[in-house]
Design a protein around this motif. Sequence first.
Motif, PDB file in Angstrom:
ATOM      1  N   ASP A 155       0.836  -1.197   0.000  1.00 55.11           N
ATOM      2  CA  ASP A 155       0.000   0.000   0.000  1.00 55.11           C
ATOM      3  C   ASP A 155       0.873   1.250   0.000  1.00 55.11           C
ATOM      4  O   ASP A 155       2.013   1.232   0.471  1.00 55.11           O
ATOM      5  N   LEU A 156       0.315   2.354  -0.499  1.00 58.84           N
ATOM      6  CA  LEU A 156       1.021   3.631  -0.511  1.00 58.84           C
ATOM      7  C   LEU A 156       0.593   4.477   0.679  1.00 58.84           C
ATOM      8  O   LEU A 156      -0.601   4.623   0.945  1.00 58.84           O
ATOM      9  N   LEU A 157       1.573   5.022   1.382  1.00 61.18           N
ATOM     10  CA  LEU A 157       1.307   5.900   2.510  1.00 61.18           C
ATOM     11  C   LEU A 157       1.611   7.335   2.090  1.00 61.18           C
ATOM     12  O   LEU A 157       2.757   7.666   1.789  1.00 61.18           O
ATOM     13  N   VAL A 158       0.595   8.160   2.061  1.00 58.05           N
ATOM     14  CA  VAL A 158       0.753   9.567   1.712  1.00 58.05           C
ATOM     15  C   VAL A 158       0.655  10.379   2.985  1.00 58.05           C
ATOM     16  O   VAL A 158      -0.284  10.218   3.772  1.00 58.05           O
ATOM     17  N   SER A 159       1.627  11.254   3.214  1.00 59.21           N
ATOM     18  CA  SER A 159       1.659  11.984   4.482  1.00 59.21           C
ATOM     19  C   SER A 159       1.860  13.474   4.276  1.00 59.21           C
ATOM     20  O   SER A 159       2.230  13.932   3.196  1.00 59.21           O
ATOM     21  N   TYR A 160       1.575  14.204   5.341  1.00 60.02           N
ATOM     22  CA  TYR A 160       1.808  15.653   5.387  1.00 60.02           C
ATOM     23  C   TYR A 160       1.135  16.392   4.237  1.00 60.02           C
ATOM     24  O   TYR A 160       1.744  17.209   3.550  1.00 60.02           O
ATOM     25  N   GLY A 161      -0.149  16.102   4.050  1.00 56.36           N
ATOM     26  CA  GLY A 161      -0.927  16.812   3.056  1.00 56.36           C
ATOM     27  C   GLY A 161      -0.532  16.526   1.626  1.00 56.36           C
ATOM     28  O   GLY A 161      -0.934  17.230   0.711  1.00 56.36           O
ATOM     29  N   GLY A 162       0.256  15.496   1.411  1.00 60.38           N
ATOM     30  CA  GLY A 162       0.703  15.155   0.062  1.00 60.38           C
ATOM     31  C   GLY A 162       2.133  15.533  -0.208  1.00 60.38           C
ATOM     32  O   GLY A 162       2.590  15.518  -1.341  1.00 60.38           O
ATOM     33  N   ASN A 163       2.891  15.881   0.827  1.00 62.62           N
ATOM     34  CA  ASN A 163       4.296  16.235   0.652  1.00 62.62           C
ATOM     35  C   ASN A 163       5.212  15.024   0.531  1.00 62.62           C
ATOM     36  O   ASN A 163       6.366  15.162   0.126  1.00 62.62           O
ATOM     37  N   HIS A 164       4.716  13.854   0.893  1.00 58.76           N
ATOM     38  CA  HIS A 164       5.591  12.674   0.873  1.00 58.76           C
ATOM     39  C   HIS A 164       4.769  11.426   0.598  1.00 58.76           C
ATOM     40  O   HIS A 164       3.580  11.351   0.921  1.00 58.76           O
ATOM     41  N   ILE A 165       5.440  10.444   0.002  1.00 53.63           N
ATOM     42  CA  ILE A 165       4.801   9.154  -0.257  1.00 53.63           C
ATOM     43  C   ILE A 165       5.808   8.042  -0.039  1.00 53.63           C
ATOM     44  O   ILE A 165       7.000   8.192  -0.327  1.00 53.63           O
ATOM     45  N   SER A 166       5.338   6.938   0.519  1.00 53.40           N
ATOM     46  CA  SER A 166       6.197   5.782   0.765  1.00 53.40           C
ATOM     47  C   SER A 166       5.400   4.509   0.508  1.00 53.40           C
ATOM     48  O   SER A 166       4.186   4.556   0.273  1.00 53.40           O
ATOM     49  N   ILE A 167       6.083   3.386   0.542  1.00 52.52           N
ATOM     50  CA  ILE A 167       5.450   2.083   0.335  1.00 52.52           C
ATOM     51  C   ILE A 167       5.471   1.326   1.647  1.00 52.52           C
ATOM     52  O   ILE A 167       6.532   1.134   2.248  1.00 52.52           O
ATOM     53  N   TYR A 168       4.303   0.904   2.086  1.00 58.33           N
ATOM     54  CA  TYR A 168       4.201   0.189   3.359  1.00 58.33           C
ATOM     55  C   TYR A 168       4.693  -1.241   3.198  1.00 58.33           C
ATOM     56  O   TYR A 168       4.390  -1.917   2.211  1.00 58.33           O
TER      57      TYR A 168
END
Length: 208
Positions: A155-168
């Motif tokens: 799954d993709l984790l989007v954080s800080y209002g869309g400032n960052h993305i990572s893969i769980y």
Amino acid sequence: MVEALGRIQSIEASLQQLSERSAVAASGAAPASSASSASFASVLSSTMGTTDVSALLSAGSTTAVAAGSTTAVAPSAATGSAAGGVTGDAVVAAAKKYIGVPYVWGGTNPATGMDCSGFVQRVFKDLGVELPRVVSDQMQKGTPVASLAEAKPGDLLVSYGGNHISIYLGNGKAIDAPVPGQTIQIRDAWEKYSNLTSIRRIVPAGGS
């Protein structure tokens, strides 16, 4: 010579990001709030041990979404060949191949470096699943996952209002291209600090 090449790559990345930023502006998308960006920079700075906060903020601003967004966006159809056997476990395996690749703002080439959204795009492209280039578009794909407790590997984790993305990766771990001066790596998911904007499932879930 190495330094000169690095500067050239930085200029090329900047031009690419300026082009993308213009496209986002033309579509009417609003930038993320400065408070959200500052919070993101602060957490990553302390977590990753970097002091290059200004560069981090610059990178974040190119992948921003509307300010104040704190919930998963409406579902949309997944792209690519999710029905062709690609699962979250395959996403995790593909992502791990890039451990050690340096963060490069605007980068999409693993031979020279990638930023957070460039890394995510590359991983899925390796599996035949096409995703857009920037976080604000990537977070519109797939289907929403209600909480981190329900997130699955891939799954993709989007954080800080869309400032960052990572893969769980599961078990509180994630993999991403974090900040300037760092490399793609597995780390504790800082998204557990209630800074999640959205969780998206692009392909069928991986293991627990």
